[in-house]
Design a protein around this motif. Structure first.
Motif, PDB file in Angstrom:
ATOM      1  N   VAL A   1       4.029  58.941  58.852  1.00  0.00           N
ATOM      2  CA  VAL A   1       3.884  57.534  59.236  1.00  0.00           C
ATOM      3  C   VAL A   1       5.267  56.995  59.566  1.00  0.00           C
ATOM      4  N   GLU A   2       5.420  56.443  60.771  1.00  0.00           N
ATOM      5  CA  GLU A   2       6.720  55.920  61.186  1.00  0.00           C
ATOM      6  C   GLU A   2       6.533  54.668  62.037  1.00  0.00           C
ATOM      7  N   ALA A   3       7.639  53.995  62.322  1.00  0.00           N
ATOM      8  CA  ALA A   3       7.624  52.797  63.164  1.00  0.00           C
ATOM      9  C   ALA A   3       8.914  52.747  63.957  1.00  0.00           C
ATOM     10  N   GLY A   4       8.881  51.977  65.043  1.00  0.00           N
ATOM     11  CA  GLY A   4      10.079  51.799  65.850  1.00  0.00           C
ATOM     12  C   GLY A   4      10.452  52.987  66.704  1.00  0.00           C
TER      13      GLY A   4
ATOM     14  N   TYR B   1      11.591  62.029  52.713  1.00  0.00           N
ATOM     15  CA  TYR B   1      12.346  61.267  53.709  1.00  0.00           C
ATOM     16  C   TYR B   1      13.330  62.175  54.458  1.00  0.00           C
ATOM     17  N   GLY B   2      13.860  61.641  55.558  1.00  0.00           N
ATOM     18  CA  GLY B   2      14.935  62.318  56.278  1.00  0.00           C
ATOM     19  C   GLY B   2      14.484  63.471  57.142  1.00  0.00           C
TER      20      GLY B   2
ATOM     21  N   THR C   1       8.302  60.571  56.210  1.00  0.00           N
ATOM     22  CA  THR C   1       8.807  59.569  57.154  1.00  0.00           C
ATOM     23  C   THR C   1      10.316  59.723  57.190  1.00  0.00           C
ATOM     24  N   THR C   2      10.926  59.351  58.287  1.00  0.00           N
ATOM     25  CA  THR C   2      12.361  59.588  58.413  1.00  0.00           C
ATOM     26  C   THR C   2      13.169  58.709  57.476  1.00  0.00           C
ATOM     27  N   ASP C   3      12.807  57.432  57.368  1.00  0.00           N
ATOM     28  CA  ASP C   3      13.593  56.507  56.551  1.00  0.00           C
ATOM     29  C   ASP C   3      12.711  55.305  56.231  1.00  0.00           C
ATOM     30  N   PRO C   4      12.628  54.881  54.970  1.00  0.00           N
ATOM     31  CA  PRO C   4      11.804  53.700  54.661  1.00  0.00           C
ATOM     32  C   PRO C   4      12.292  52.444  55.352  1.00  0.00           C
ATOM     33  N   ARG C   5      13.545  52.453  55.811  1.00  0.00           N
ATOM     34  CA  ARG C   5      14.065  51.280  56.511  1.00  0.00           C
ATOM     35  C   ARG C   5      13.608  51.203  57.966  1.00  0.00           C
ATOM     36  N   LEU C   6      12.821  52.190  58.397  1.00  0.00           N
ATOM     37  CA  LEU C   6      12.198  52.080  59.722  1.00  0.00           C
ATOM     38  C   LEU C   6      11.265  50.886  59.812  1.00  0.00           C
TER      39      LEU C   6
END
Length: 262
Positions: A207-210, A188-189, A161-166
């Motif tokens: 898995v991602e969001a936003g 990440y990243g 995932t790109t960033d857990p803060r997504l």
């Protein structure tokens, strides 16, 4: 325009955008924050704008009846049968950090279906393409067909995932952690590169969001063409972005959906 000519045109778009972007990579350049100092930091560079300008011009000249949706300059003719979906630099944070995990996303929708996609990483001279039925990587070592790898169980899966803060704090973050807690490893990243590595059989699950449409449309035909599955967390179409889950193995996709609460 034939299928062969369309594929050649997409490579022409990649060539032109790469020429616009590469002079800025690992160089000094202007940087704006689209969040205007708010949170989260949302950078955009001169390279993003230059690449989208040249791609839009080429599409208008070649396909005046087609629509365009781009990250930097908005939309035009979204009611057209065919709409190009562009992200000149997906992974701008990686780009401004000098890390080559960014890419140019060039997608084509026909109606509500993502029918063709290309991810170009010009610094590494790699292009990932797909049409939902097959997917290929063209790079320094030549061209090869992409296939996802078999992985049925979360316990054996590599997740990206790109960033857990997504993920919004609360239910959304908890649902992501319900998947993350079950997998073998998380990276990440990765931005768009994760989906291409999934298609190449290196990663099992994303898995991602936003996400916005321009973050995912080009990647759907690549992942699906390599044998993977891309949906939203409810198991529906991913073309509008939002909460996305992509898996190389349909069995793993189903397992992830169950953990995500679909």
């Amino acid at each position: 325009m034939s299928v062969v000519e369309l594929g050649r045109f997409m490579h022409d778009l990649a060539d032109a955008s790469g020429r616009a972007i590469l002079p800025f990579f690992r160089a000094q350049f202007g940087l704006d924050d689209k969040a205007r100092g708010g949170a989260p930091f949302d950078p955009v560079t001169e390279a993003d704008r230059a690449a989208e300008v040249v791609m839009r011009r080429m599409i208008r000249d070649a396909f005046p009846g087609h629509g365009i949706l781009g990250e930097e300059f908005g939309s035009e003719r979204l009611d057209a049968e065919c709409v190009w979906v562009l992200d000149p630099i997906d992974g701008t944070r990686a780009f401004i950090s000098g890390l080559p995990t960014w890419g140019t996303l060039i997608g084509l929708k026909k109606g509500e279906t993502a029918v063709r996609g290309l991810m170009h990483q010009p610094f590494l001279a790699e292009r990932f393409t797909g049409d939902g039925h097959s997917a290929k990587l063209r790079g320094p070592a030549g061209e090869r067909t992409l296939r996802t790898r078999r992985c049925a169980d979360l316990s054996a899966a590599l997740l990206a995932t790109t960033d857990p803060r997504l993920f919004a704090e609360g239910e959304e973050a908890e649902r992501f952690r319900a998947v993350q807690d079950q997998v073998r490893m998380t990276r990440y990243g990765t931005d768009c590169y994760a989906y291409c590595m999934l298609a190449a059989g290196q990663i099992d699950l994303v898995v991602e969001a936003g996400l916005k449409p321009y973050d995912i449309v080009a990647l759907i035909p690549i992942v699906e063409g390599a044998g993977g599955v891309v949906t939203n967390w409810d198991g529906g179409p991913a073309t509008e972005g939002g909460r996305i889950v992509a898996a190389g193995d349909p069995r793993l996709h189903e397992a992830a959906l169950r953990r995500l609460g679909a």
